[in-house]
Design an enzyme around this catalytic site. Sequence first.
Site, PDB file in Angstrom:
ATOM      1  N   TYR C  56      52.600  27.778  85.694  1.00 60.48           N
ATOM      2  CA  TYR C  56      52.830  27.601  84.252  1.00 60.48           C
ATOM      3  C   TYR C  56      53.127  26.127  83.915  1.00 60.48           C
ATOM      4  CZ  TYR C  56      53.803  32.699  84.305  1.00 60.48           C
ATOM      5  OH  TYR C  56      53.754  34.058  84.472  1.00 60.48           O
ATOM      6  N   ASN C 160      51.693  41.873  89.761  1.00 65.46           N
ATOM      7  CA  ASN C 160      50.292  42.307  89.695  1.00 65.46           C
ATOM      8  C   ASN C 160      49.819  42.987  90.972  1.00 65.46           C
ATOM      9  OD1 ASN C 160      49.876  40.969  87.055  1.00 65.46           O
ATOM     10  ND2 ASN C 160      50.132  39.105  88.246  1.00 65.46           N
ATOM     11  N   CYS C 212      53.551  41.881  76.500  1.00 61.98           N
ATOM     12  CA  CYS C 212      53.838  43.114  75.752  1.00 61.98           C
ATOM     13  C   CYS C 212      53.243  43.093  74.348  1.00 61.98           C
ATOM     14  CB  CYS C 212      55.344  43.338  75.669  1.00 61.98           C
ATOM     15  SG  CYS C 212      56.131  43.544  77.281  1.00 61.98           S
ATOM     16  N   LEU C 213      52.919  41.910  73.862  1.00 56.31           N
ATOM     17  CA  LEU C 213      52.247  41.808  72.560  1.00 56.31           C
ATOM     18  C   LEU C 213      50.751  41.558  72.755  1.00 56.31           C
ATOM     19  CD1 LEU C 213      54.875  39.556  70.697  1.00 56.31           C
ATOM     20  CD2 LEU C 213      54.781  42.057  70.787  1.00 56.31           C
ATOM     21  N   GLY C 216      49.188  38.219  71.657  1.00 57.36           N
ATOM     22  CA  GLY C 216      48.952  37.950  70.246  1.00 57.36           C
ATOM     23  C   GLY C 216      47.891  38.823  69.598  1.00 57.36           C
ATOM     24  N   LEU C 218      47.763  41.929  69.301  1.00 59.30           N
ATOM     25  CA  LEU C 218      48.352  42.959  68.455  1.00 59.30           C
ATOM     26  C   LEU C 218      48.777  42.395  67.103  1.00 59.30           C
ATOM     27  CD1 LEU C 218      50.465  45.114  70.926  1.00 59.30           C
ATOM     28  CD2 LEU C 218      48.501  45.825  69.537  1.00 59.30           C
ATOM     29  N   ASP C 223      41.180  43.524  66.556  1.00 62.44           N
ATOM     30  CA  ASP C 223      40.035  44.427  66.526  1.00 62.44           C
ATOM     31  C   ASP C 223      40.482  45.799  66.030  1.00 62.44           C
ATOM     32  OD1 ASP C 223      41.409  45.584  68.634  1.00 62.44           O
ATOM     33  OD2 ASP C 223      40.182  44.623  70.155  1.00 62.44           O
ATOM     34  N   SER C 266      57.744  34.004  72.948  1.00 62.16           N
ATOM     35  CA  SER C 266      57.697  33.130  71.778  1.00 62.16           C
ATOM     36  C   SER C 266      58.526  31.858  71.965  1.00 62.16           C
ATOM     37  CB  SER C 266      58.208  33.893  70.549  1.00 62.16           C
ATOM     38  OG  SER C 266      58.151  33.056  69.414  1.00 62.16           O
TER      39      SER C 266
END
Lengths: 301, 301, 301
Positions: C56, C160, C212-213, C216, C218, C223, C266
């Site tokens: 990261y 993962n 979990c979002l 972005g 969501l 779509d 965020s």
Amino acid sequence: MTVSRASMAEDGFEFSRLIAGFWRLKDWGMNDQEVLAFIEQCLELGITTMDHAMVYRSEEPFGRALALKPELRDRMEIVTKCGIRPVGFGKLGAKAVNHYDSSPKHIVASVEQSLRDLKTQYIDLLLIHRPDYLMEMEEIAEVFDRLESSGKVRNFGVSNFTTHQFAALQQACDHKLITNQVEFSPYNMGALDSGVFEQAQAYGTGPMLWSCLAAGQLMTGADEKAKRIMAAVNIVKEEVGASCAEQVIYAWVLGLPCNPFPLLGSSKIERIRQAASSEQYALTREQWYRIWEASNGAAVP
Amino acid sequence: MTVSRASMAEDGFEFSRLIAGFWRLKDWGMNDQEVLAFIEQCLELGITTMDHAMVYRSEEPFGRALALKPELRDRMEIVTKCGIRPVGFGKLGAKAVNHYDSSPKHIVASVEQSLRDLKTQYIDLLLIHRPDYLMEMEEIAEVFDRLESSGKVRNFGVSNFTTHQFAALQQACDHKLITNQVEFSPYNMGALDSGVFEQAQAYGTGPMLWSCLAAGQLMTGADEKAKRIMAAVNIVKEEVGASCAEQVIYAWVLGLPCNPFPLLGSSKIERIRQAASSEQYALTREQWYRIWEASNGAAVP
Amino acid sequence: MTVSRASMAEDGFEFSRLIAGFWRLKDWGMNDQEVLAFIEQCLELGITTMDHAMVYRSEEPFGRALALKPELRDRMEIVTKCGIRPVGFGKLGAKAVNHYDSSPKHIVASVEQSLRDLKTQYIDLLLIHRPDYLMEMEEIAEVFDRLESSGKVRNFGVSNFTTHQFAALQQACDHKLITNQVEFSPYNMGALDSGVFEQAQAYGTGPMLWSCLAAGQLMTGADEKAKRIMAAVNIVKEEVGASCAEQVIYAWVLGLPCNPFPLLGSSKIERIRQAASSEQYALTREQWYRIWEASNGAAVP
């Protein structure tokens, strides 16, 4: 000749090898006397295990029939299921969204209603109907304990669980889960490769099998695959001298080495009688694989 | 320099790291003397493990060659397989429907024929060739016992089993299943994600790997994916100074941490000789993942 | 009201139920003082667990901020990850091919750089970032031992991993793997059926949940599926009186029975503050399944 009996697990509690399924009892258009007659004829055939679920709405008419001759209760084993809450099922249903609920509160409420509707003091085998993503394993284990010690439920199991779900719940439970009731037919052979049958063997349990005739798709030859399967079934029927295709399909299902308990679903006692004779037809491996090959669309690799 | 030796499980029974596969021996067009010469050259390279199966029809010609020089038997380990019964294989085959058969009766009959055809007193490793949906785990366990105590078979394993199938059979068997022979190549990497390799590590067994060159599809660059893989293989070939692409592919397969035993399949002793040198090329992680990426069509996430 | 705390495993080491994710810290355009202010505000909310990874590039800016107020270190738990080596990451990256590397040498080098960059003496939880097909289980177990006894790393886990990979590594490790950090959101529900959550329950570990979002997708209703989900989320928002959709989504994720630890992502402290209140909204089963149904596109069977 009557249907044989066997334990699902090693605890000695016996069920009939073939099980009467009351999934569609509400649609059979029978009055209480007719239901009673159907039950008695099943019992005479040795089909003593009766499969229900709260969501089938089969318990109440079955219970009314049983109330006409309560002494039959001791001659049968009653299986029922809880945990699906669809809209339109009163307090046990949903307000707005069909969902699963394996909370202790719902399980107990569902069992209480089943006992009232079935007009019985106990359930022989209670299944969690579908894997609830929100199930708290420890809570289920605890409510199983309570239901068992109160004498209301004698055995526990699940239905439509993956191997992971079964393993996790079994680990949390002191009670042995004696079955995982799953779909299986020559038309839907997914369970052969999902691991549920091997898990059943490893855990020493016997799967109950639903929709062995693929909800009629097989008998009506609904599509090319169904037609291929029925052609193979009919060849085997001639070879073994069975009197109908259903006998061959149940014999095929009974050929599984995982101690399977197929459900019957018919309301016609004549068809039940024919199915009850399926055990006498032990298919050869070539016969078994002929039907597998027809479903698979190609020979074994 | 000869091929190294290793145990598949922790029991100390050793095989050669690279295994001569006789899948296509019938198509090689060799007379007995030529087969014998091929076997002797393999042995000189340290490739002492010979892979057969009843359905390869390789045992009989191999046995004839071995009979020319029976003293070679003690210098090799013979692997063979049973349980596939296709049409056209006499008593061990099918009458009409290709099928699997892991019944004790068939296993014993197949082993007896293998011993006769191979002209040997014992098989070093017997594999159930395919997972038979009708296999009775306890019966297989019992027949393995009998075959072992009679001295006819020294080790047991399976081939093409899922993790569920392997776990269930192993649980039923006192004998350790020392291998699950599965397909694996840069072209067919499914075994990387199916769990079979992790299971091998968890159980302490070593998988045998078949079709590492994807049955020739890789070497012939049959399609875009094969072309991508071969381009990557050739880059690595230059980097490590290998003399041919096959060495790189075997080195890639040998890079797996699960104690793998790749099968070779060539009839050309020169290609066998080159493959036998693969162990000297330990690929770096970048080299290994270059080939993985070429097969996958995208870099690791 | 601050975010609650819980152990991932039964060893008593506590993390905050909601975790600050620094995946995109490099893109936040904050100077060191701003990062420090963000960290302090998280801590005030009870969000004490900080999620990083070598790839990261978040550790170095985080460490600079932490250096401005080193006494904060004892009030937080730092999670970081190792094992992905992409091109463009200096000595810890790749020369030419993005790859995974869970060799002891790389794990140690990555931890050492993490400690330097984070300006800390220890990491609270180290995760293997991706399942490396070349991982030597025993070597990882051994390097975990070394890192633990040197005081550099206090807990270990993975990210993962499939159930097979987790089981195999856990079997090789004396150290309990306390988490498997996996992707999970109403948009990507694959983990509900892959077995990882049931495995977490069976092993007594708590999964960390990333994205979990759905990155972005969501919130932007990218779509039809996202739109369906957001419509359901908004119905539930009204029902529970939440102040924003994100609270409902985190409450939905927190509804899982597997002891989940969702990551927030965020940079806006106001959004973090709102997310931090999610725990107060315990969804009913109907609310939970409303969102599941919207994602699935059909009611539960």
